[in-house]
Design a protein around this motif. Structure first.
Motif, PDB file in Angstrom:
ATOM      1  N   ALA A  60      44.297  48.980  27.068  1.00  0.00           N
ATOM      2  CA  ALA A  60      44.996  47.850  27.689  1.00  0.00           C
ATOM      3  C   ALA A  60      45.144  48.061  29.187  1.00  0.00           C
ATOM      4  O   ALA A  60      45.028  47.113  29.978  1.00  0.00           O
ATOM      5  N   ALA A  61      45.391  49.305  29.607  1.00  0.00           N
ATOM      6  CA  ALA A  61      45.581  49.595  31.025  1.00  0.00           C
ATOM      7  C   ALA A  61      44.330  49.261  31.837  1.00  0.00           C
ATOM      8  O   ALA A  61      44.420  48.599  32.882  1.00  0.00           O
ATOM      9  N   ILE A  62      43.161  49.698  31.379  1.00  0.00           N
ATOM     10  CA  ILE A  62      41.951  49.424  32.147  1.00  0.00           C
ATOM     11  C   ILE A  62      41.592  47.945  32.091  1.00  0.00           C
ATOM     12  O   ILE A  62      41.222  47.350  33.100  1.00  0.00           O
ATOM     13  N   ARG A  63      41.742  47.315  30.947  1.00  0.00           N
ATOM     14  CA  ARG A  63      41.351  45.910  30.827  1.00  0.00           C
ATOM     15  C   ARG A  63      42.309  44.981  31.582  1.00  0.00           C
ATOM     16  O   ARG A  63      41.876  44.060  32.282  1.00  0.00           O
ATOM     17  N   ALA A  64      43.604  45.216  31.443  1.00  0.00           N
ATOM     18  CA  ALA A  64      44.573  44.379  32.160  1.00  0.00           C
ATOM     19  C   ALA A  64      44.479  44.618  33.665  1.00  0.00           C
ATOM     20  O   ALA A  64      44.575  43.684  34.461  1.00  0.00           O
ATOM     21  N   GLY A  65      44.282  45.887  34.048  1.00  0.00           N
ATOM     22  CA  GLY A  65      44.180  46.193  35.473  1.00  0.00           C
ATOM     23  C   GLY A  65      42.973  45.548  36.124  1.00  0.00           C
ATOM     24  O   GLY A  65      43.070  44.956  37.204  1.00  0.00           O
ATOM     25  N   VAL A  66      41.819  45.650  35.484  1.00  0.00           N
ATOM     26  CA  VAL A  66      40.611  45.034  36.033  1.00  0.00           C
ATOM     27  C   VAL A  66      40.747  43.515  36.066  1.00  0.00           C
ATOM     28  O   VAL A  66      40.333  42.860  37.029  1.00  0.00           O
ATOM     29  N   ALA A  67      41.352  42.942  35.034  1.00  0.00           N
ATOM     30  CA  ALA A  67      41.552  41.488  35.015  1.00  0.00           C
ATOM     31  C   ALA A  67      42.380  41.047  36.206  1.00  0.00           C
ATOM     32  O   ALA A  67      42.094  40.014  36.839  1.00  0.00           O
ATOM     33  N   ALA A  68      43.416  41.814  36.543  1.00  0.00           N
ATOM     34  CA  ALA A  68      44.250  41.480  37.694  1.00  0.00           C
ATOM     35  C   ALA A  68      43.457  41.585  38.991  1.00  0.00           C
ATOM     36  O   ALA A  68      43.507  40.681  39.843  1.00  0.00           O
ATOM     37  N   VAL A 117      38.347  54.342  29.853  1.00  0.00           N
ATOM     38  CA  VAL A 117      37.547  53.767  30.944  1.00  0.00           C
ATOM     39  C   VAL A 117      36.065  53.818  30.587  1.00  0.00           C
ATOM     40  O   VAL A 117      35.329  52.847  30.788  1.00  0.00           O
ATOM     41  N   GLU A 118      35.609  54.936  30.045  1.00  0.00           N
ATOM     42  CA  GLU A 118      34.197  55.069  29.691  1.00  0.00           C
ATOM     43  C   GLU A 118      33.803  54.089  28.587  1.00  0.00           C
ATOM     44  O   GLU A 118      32.718  53.481  28.642  1.00  0.00           O
ATOM     45  N   GLU A 119      34.669  53.913  27.599  1.00  0.00           N
ATOM     46  CA  GLU A 119      34.364  52.985  26.507  1.00  0.00           C
ATOM     47  C   GLU A 119      34.365  51.544  27.005  1.00  0.00           C
ATOM     48  O   GLU A 119      33.520  50.737  26.607  1.00  0.00           O
TER      49      GLU A 119
END
Length: 223
Positions: free
Chosen positions: A200-208, A93-95
């Motif tokens: 992938a979890a943070i990027r896919a989640g935010v995209a959704a 998340v920080e990165e």
């Protein structure tokens, strides 16, 4: 009589400091709902069969790569736990926040008695999104999130058993903790919390969330 030049310079510096604090750092002012930069790729969801509330979608790997949050996206990272999976999620998340120029602030509960109050503190900060990392927060989130339907939440590496429309999760079979006294999933694997999977979890989640695909579980198992 003109004021001394040193006094003028001091006043100018103070004014500049106050202006800076009042603009970039002030979350108290309302602003429009954030819009995504970029679009979801083919295979994130089936446009002919959009996900149902509390449903699960398995997006094609990388179908979220072209989606970015707007500059200055306000995110609170709510986290607890010193275990390796939680640390991996926090680092991801920080990165991500650093890469995407996200305005990230972190709330860490003092102890178990502070779990619910810490969620309330995060909500009162008025972020665009609250990201939760750490299994111990799942049951407190289940208790509190239904009372804050205007606030979006994203759980990474776990999920709430019965999410409301404002709670999205990015999960996979090696994670899949759901709380409610169910215990750890038989498929749980701490080694599955790789840097790639957590990113992938943070990027896919935010995209959704940015595309209003909320209240669902984004399943990140590879095909």
């Amino acid at each position: 009589m003109r004021p001394p030049l040193r006094a003028v310079a001091t006043l100018a510096a103070v004014a500049a400091l106050l202006t800076g604090c009042g603009s970039g750092d002030d979350w108290s002012q309302p602003r429009p709902k954030p819009s995504p930069v970029g679009a979801l790729g083919t295979g994130f969801v089936d446009p002919t069969d959009p996900p149902k509330p509390e449903g699960t979608v398995t997006p094609r790997p990388g179908s979220w790569n072209s989606v970015h949050p707007p500059k200055g996206y306000r995110v609170v990272l709510l986290t607890t736990g010193d275990d390796a999976p939680t640390k991996a999620l926090v680092k991801a998340v920080e990165e991500w926040a650093d890469d995407e120029d996200v305005d990230l602030r972190t709330v860490v509960p003092k102890d178990a008695h502070d779990f619910v109050p810490s969620i309330d503190r995060a909500v009162k900060m008025s972020p665009d999104l609250i990201v939760s990392a750490g299994n111990d927060l799942i049951d407190p989130l289940a208790m509190v999130t239904a009372s804050h339907l205007s606030q979006q939440f994203l759980v990474v590496g776990a999920e709430v058993a019965e999410p409301t429309e404002n709670v999205t999760a990015a999960d996979w079979s090696g994670a899949s903790f759901r709380g409610e006294g169910l215990g750890m999933s038989s498929t749980y694997d701490a080694n599955s919390f790789t840097a790639e999977r957590c990113a992938a979890a943070i990027r896919a989640g935010v995209a959704a969330v940015l595309h209003d695909l909320t209240g669902i579980v984004i399943w990140l198992d590879q095909p």
